[in-house]
Scaffold this active site. Sequence first.
Site, mmCIF file in Angstrom:
data_model
loop_
_atom_site.group_PDB
_atom_site.id
_atom_site.type_symbol
_atom_site.label_atom_id
_atom_site.label_comp_id
_atom_site.label_asym_id
_atom_site.label_seq_id
_atom_site.Cartn_x
_atom_site.Cartn_y
_atom_site.Cartn_z
ATOM 1 N N ALA A 65 -3.795 -1.129 -60.291
ATOM 2 C CA ALA A 65 -2.635 -0.532 -60.152
ATOM 3 C C ALA A 65 -2.155 0.609 -61.024
ATOM 4 C CB ALA A 65 -1.420 -1.632 -59.914
ATOM 5 N N GLY A 108 -5.981 -3.999 -59.827
ATOM 6 C CA GLY A 108 -5.590 -3.752 -58.370
ATOM 7 C C GLY A 108 -6.691 -3.181 -57.664
ATOM 8 N N GLU A 111 -9.017 -6.072 -56.661
ATOM 9 C CA GLU A 111 -8.161 -6.526 -55.533
ATOM 10 C C GLU A 111 -8.497 -5.699 -54.215
ATOM 11 O OE1 GLU A 111 -4.847 -6.711 -57.844
ATOM 12 O OE2 GLU A 111 -4.581 -8.748 -57.705
ATOM 13 N N GLU A 131 -5.152 -7.569 -66.635
ATOM 14 C CA GLU A 131 -3.640 -7.901 -66.446
ATOM 15 C C GLU A 131 -3.206 -8.610 -67.784
ATOM 16 O OE1 GLU A 131 -5.521 -8.023 -63.622
ATOM 17 O OE2 GLU A 131 -4.437 -6.848 -62.057
HETATM 18 N N1 CAA Z 1 -3.018 2.909 -64.508
HETATM 19 C C1 CAA Z 1 -2.561 4.399 -64.877
HETATM 20 N N2 CAA Z 1 -3.553 5.205 -65.465
HETATM 21 C C2 CAA Z 1 -4.680 4.871 -65.604
HETATM 22 C C3 CAA Z 1 -4.989 3.469 -65.375
HETATM 23 C C4 CAA Z 1 -4.296 2.569 -64.625
HETATM 24 N N3 CAA Z 1 -4.539 1.447 -64.208
HETATM 25 N N4 CAA Z 1 -6.408 3.405 -65.512
HETATM 26 C C5 CAA Z 1 -6.781 4.546 -66.191
HETATM 27 N N5 CAA Z 1 -5.817 5.404 -66.269
HETATM 28 C C6 CAA Z 1 -5.647 6.822 -66.835
HETATM 29 C C7 CAA Z 1 -5.522 6.844 -68.202
HETATM 30 O O1 CAA Z 1 -4.374 6.720 -68.818
HETATM 31 C C8 CAA Z 1 -6.455 8.156 -68.425
HETATM 32 O O2 CAA Z 1 -5.209 9.161 -68.405
HETATM 33 P P1 CAA Z 1 -5.090 10.396 -69.375
HETATM 34 O O3 CAA Z 1 -6.323 11.242 -69.118
HETATM 35 O O4 CAA Z 1 -3.997 11.174 -68.855
HETATM 36 O O5 CAA Z 1 -4.969 9.804 -70.525
HETATM 37 C C9 CAA Z 1 -7.333 8.348 -67.446
HETATM 38 O O6 CAA Z 1 -6.868 7.704 -66.453
HETATM 39 C C10 CAA Z 1 -8.799 8.058 -67.801
HETATM 40 O O7 CAA Z 1 -8.818 6.812 -68.436
HETATM 41 P P2 CAA Z 1 -9.210 6.571 -69.958
HETATM 42 O O8 CAA Z 1 -9.070 7.482 -70.779
HETATM 43 O O9 CAA Z 1 -8.948 5.290 -70.237
HETATM 44 O O10 CAA Z 1 -10.761 6.392 -69.575
HETATM 45 P P3 CAA Z 1 -11.776 5.562 -70.488
HETATM 46 O O11 CAA Z 1 -13.314 5.833 -69.508
HETATM 47 O O12 CAA Z 1 -11.853 5.531 -71.866
HETATM 48 O O13 CAA Z 1 -11.469 3.946 -69.932
HETATM 49 C C11 CAA Z 1 -10.701 2.256 -68.246
HETATM 50 C C12 CAA Z 1 -11.494 3.479 -68.504
HETATM 51 C C13 CAA Z 1 -11.426 1.100 -68.989
HETATM 52 C C14 CAA Z 1 -10.531 1.913 -66.602
HETATM 53 C C15 CAA Z 1 -9.468 2.402 -68.998
HETATM 54 O O14 CAA Z 1 -8.715 3.433 -68.431
HETATM 55 C C16 CAA Z 1 -8.502 1.290 -68.588
HETATM 56 O O15 CAA Z 1 -8.642 0.081 -69.356
HETATM 57 N N6 CAA Z 1 -7.514 1.222 -67.622
HETATM 58 C C17 CAA Z 1 -6.556 0.393 -67.349
HETATM 59 C C18 CAA Z 1 -7.101 -0.977 -66.530
HETATM 60 C C19 CAA Z 1 -6.157 -1.906 -66.263
HETATM 61 O O16 CAA Z 1 -5.466 -2.503 -66.789
HETATM 62 N N7 CAA Z 1 -5.913 -2.211 -64.912
HETATM 63 C C20 CAA Z 1 -5.113 -3.428 -64.464
HETATM 64 C C21 CAA Z 1 -3.620 -2.606 -64.219
HETATM 65 S S1 CAA Z 1 -2.482 -3.756 -63.711
HETATM 66 C C22 CAA Z 1 -2.798 -4.170 -61.981
HETATM 67 O O17 CAA Z 1 -3.794 -3.710 -61.500
HETATM 68 C C23 CAA Z 1 -2.067 -5.208 -61.497
HETATM 69 C C24 CAA Z 1 -2.061 -5.708 -60.094
HETATM 70 O O18 CAA Z 1 -2.873 -6.655 -60.071
HETATM 71 C C25 CAA Z 1 -1.615 -5.029 -58.944
#
Ligand code: CAA
Length: 257
Positions: A65, A108, A111, A131
């Site tokens: 998400a 998400g 999911e 999360e």
């Molecule tokens: N939300 C918003 N932005 C996100 C995102 C997310 N979940 N995942 C990645 N992005 C964005 C990053 O902020 C980045 O944006 P910028 O270039 O503007 O900085 C862009 O996407 C590329 O990501 P990274 O630079 O981080 O790329 P990476 O290759 O180094 O890492 C990744 C990739 C491992 C997926 C890392 O981005 C990451 O850990 N993302 C978050 C994953 C996460 O925590 N997901 C759970 C969200 S909560 C949820 O989903 C609740 C639910 O149950 C509904």
Amino acid sequence: MANEFIQTYVEKKTGIIQLDRPQAANALNRQMVDEIVEQMERFDRDDSIRVIVVKGNEKAFAAGADIDEMMDDSPLSLELTNPFAVWDRMMLIKKPVIAAVNGFALGGGFELALHCDLIVAAENASFGFPEVTLGVMPGAGGTQFLTKAMGRAKALEWIWLGQQMSAREALHYGVINRVVAPEMVKEETMRLAHQLAGQAPVAVRLIKEAVDEAVDTPLEDGLKLERKNFYLAFASQDQKEGMKAFTEKRSPSFKGV
Ligand code: CAA
């Protein structure tokens, strides 16, 4: 209204939904989830479509998400906007839905894949619920779907530790269906879709309903539903055609009625 975060197209009776927010690793903002679900429903109603595929890009299926969008949420704003209600509509889709996963399927995004019926993944795909590292927990069904798929002990371990599991591990635990080389994901998914599209559509949807029933209900209720659907299949012309074709030693020609 035109879609902003997905692209859609049709190939061989398969409706394809391509997640298209590459600058954010396909993170699912709420508009994007609305677009995905509305398109699934459109494909589900379209008689020319037999299978639905959801895919991401080479780097990410979806990285969860949208954290930016939800970071200022409060319990009350969540209660009032009810952001997960739209997810429930995915469970009403009657046609087979296949997730084609390259790269990250996190939070998400995982999911979303778990809401699909079958998952085809690349060898380098990774699945997980990070999360807990954000101080929250899965909210779009992750605790329920993963536990039903792999059992309590392993699901708890993965979700508690926020660890990513490889495609091979996910396959080992029965969470996904197939693992292939990254460049073969689309081809393998379409092969599976094509096979499913060739099956009798009424039988396919009745089977989906009956198998889903097995996951959540006592055996006795599941058996009743299975029997009802078995009888219902005999209302279709495809049942007559399928059995006639068998006795005539030829391939059936299914019409979906
Ligand atoms: N939300 C918003 N932005 C996100 C995102 C997310 N979940 N995942 C990645 N992005 C964005 C990053 O902020 C980045 O944006 P910028 O270039 O503007 O900085 C862009 O996407 C590329 O990501 P990274 O630079 O981080 O790329 P990476 O290759 O180094 O890492 C990744 C990739 C491992 C997926 C890392 O981005 C990451 O850990 N993302 C978050 C994953 C996460 O925590 N997901 C759970 C969200 S909560 C949820 O989903 C609740 C639910 O149950 C509904």
